[in-house]
Design an enzyme around this catalytic site. Sequence first.
Site, PDB file in Angstrom:
ATOM      1  NE  ARG A 155     -64.453  17.135   1.847  1.00  0.00           N
ATOM      2  CZ  ARG A 155     -64.141  15.980   2.439  1.00  0.00           C
ATOM      3  NH1 ARG A 155     -64.895  15.522   3.433  1.00  0.00           N
ATOM      4  NH2 ARG A 155     -63.093  15.283   2.047  1.00  0.00           N
ATOM      5  CG  HIS A 160     -61.705  13.156  -2.656  1.00  0.00           C
ATOM      6  ND1 HIS A 160     -60.994  14.233  -2.156  1.00  0.00           N
ATOM      7  CD2 HIS A 160     -62.016  12.385  -1.572  1.00  0.00           C
ATOM      8  CE1 HIS A 160     -60.891  14.116  -0.841  1.00  0.00           C
ATOM      9  NE2 HIS A 160     -61.486  13.000  -0.463  1.00  0.00           N
ATOM     10  CD  GLN A 175     -58.764   9.426  -0.205  1.00  0.00           C
ATOM     11  OE1 GLN A 175     -59.191  10.127   0.706  1.00  0.00           O
ATOM     12  NE2 GLN A 175     -57.952   8.394   0.024  1.00  0.00           N
ATOM     13  CG  ASP A 195     -66.119   6.299  -1.857  1.00  0.00           C
ATOM     14  OD1 ASP A 195     -66.181   6.348  -0.611  1.00  0.00           O
ATOM     15  OD2 ASP A 195     -66.334   7.301  -2.585  1.00  0.00           O
ATOM     16  CB  CYS A 237     -61.348   7.347  -0.072  1.00  0.00           C
ATOM     17  SG  CYS A 237     -63.150   7.281  -0.182  1.00  0.00           S
ATOM     18  NE  ARG A 239     -56.477  13.131   1.372  1.00  0.00           N
ATOM     19  CZ  ARG A 239     -57.736  13.512   1.648  1.00  0.00           C
ATOM     20  NH1 ARG A 239     -58.629  12.626   2.013  1.00  0.00           N
ATOM     21  NH2 ARG A 239     -58.106  14.774   1.518  1.00  0.00           N
TER      22      ARG A 239
HETATM   23  N1   CP Z   1     -61.334  10.418   2.655  1.00  0.00           N
HETATM   24  C1   CP Z   1     -61.751  11.642   3.057  1.00  0.00           C
HETATM   25  O1   CP Z   1     -61.712  12.627   2.325  1.00  0.00           O
HETATM   26  O2   CP Z   1     -62.169  11.664   4.349  1.00  0.00           O
HETATM   27  P1   CP Z   1     -62.931  12.873   5.065  1.00  0.00           P
HETATM   28  O3   CP Z   1     -64.274  13.004   4.408  1.00  0.00           O
HETATM   29  O4   CP Z   1     -63.015  12.451   6.507  1.00  0.00           O
HETATM   30  O5   CP Z   1     -62.130  14.123   4.885  1.00  0.00           O
HETATM   31  N1  NVA Z   2     -67.622   9.604  -2.258  1.00  0.00           N
HETATM   32  C1  NVA Z   2     -67.548  10.054  -0.892  1.00  0.00           C
HETATM   33  C2  NVA Z   2     -66.128  10.263  -0.496  1.00  0.00           C
HETATM   34  C3  NVA Z   2     -65.922  10.683   0.928  1.00  0.00           C
HETATM   35  C4  NVA Z   2     -64.497  10.948   1.273  1.00  0.00           C
HETATM   36  C5  NVA Z   2     -68.363  11.329  -0.741  1.00  0.00           C
HETATM   37  O1  NVA Z   2     -68.324  12.186  -1.632  1.00  0.00           O
HETATM   38  O2  NVA Z   2     -69.056  11.459   0.268  1.00  0.00           O
END
Ligand code: CP
Ligand code: NVA
Length: 303
Positions: free
Chosen positions: A103, A130, A133, A222, A262, A290
């Site tokens: 990530r 993502h 997701q 989101d 999400c 997920r």
């Molecule tokens: N939706 C999602 O990716 O959640 P987290 O940021 O908690 O992993």
């Molecule tokens: N758009 C958000 C998604 C989190 C799962 C972010 O990048 O923080």
Amino acid sequence: MKSFLSIRDFTTQDLQALLDLSIQLKSRYKSGGRDLCLSGKVLAMLFEKASLRTRISFEVAMTDLGGTAIYLKPEDIGIIGKREPAKDMARVFSRYVDGIMARTFAHETLVELDTWASVPVINALSDWSHPCQVMADLMTILEHFGKLEGLTLAYIGDGNNVARSLAFGCAKFHMKYKIATPAAYALDSRTIEEANAIEPDTVQTTQAPAEAVREADVVYTDTWVSMGQEAEKQKRIADFQDFQVNAELLAGAPGHAKIMHCLPAYRGCEITDEAAESKNCIIFDQAENRLHFQRALLKKLLS
Ligand code: CP
Ligand code: NVA
């Protein structure tokens, strides 16, 4: 399929096969069955940002398949490439583990890791996309509607990483994607062009949330403030005031429309508590899937 960085890179057939495997493994695990195909395998999980769902669901998926996951939290690794180059990290990890999930802030970091790693690299969210997701989201929509093709997904809010992966996901599965954003937060034109090249007229943009949801089967939102954008929080909250998923907006959507997010959700900002708790809201089915999608992805890439 060596790695999984973007939905855009795969054929509909490959993506459909992953959804089919996800559904098959979900049913198998729910009925007490097991598939220990990753026995002895190790996944390194690199996080530049916080996570709840992604970290836990990947770790459980690896354990379910007989493997092990090593979690490297933001404090452990900082920004990938800062202490040592991503290309060095990729080659070191490739000597120890069977797969890397990361990530990151910059999407280029994932591309760099993938270029140099001899093991699969999985995108666990970048500033650009993502995909895990959205594959779990498509699986959830498929379970609720029995199909994907021909459905309309309305996205309300920021043209961010999740919005971009949804554009590619909708295009690959022949869905309509109506995205309502403030002008300054629109989805980039390259993504729109690429998605519409996959499936003509998939993406339709507007600045009017009411217009986007009018024929929606799914209303998706989101956060207005993604990880890394905390300094812009106050401005963003002001700029997105007309882009909340609430009772008034949903009154203009078809009665059957499902509400998706999400997570994490910021109630009172992009979604009201009432909308998040309503009977049409399927956010926890998304969160659960997920695990099921990633179990299938890990089996496909690592076994
Ligand atoms: N939706 C999602 O990716 O959640 P987290 O940021 O908690 O992993
Ligand atoms: N758009 C958000 C998604 C989190 C799962 C972010 O990048 O923080």
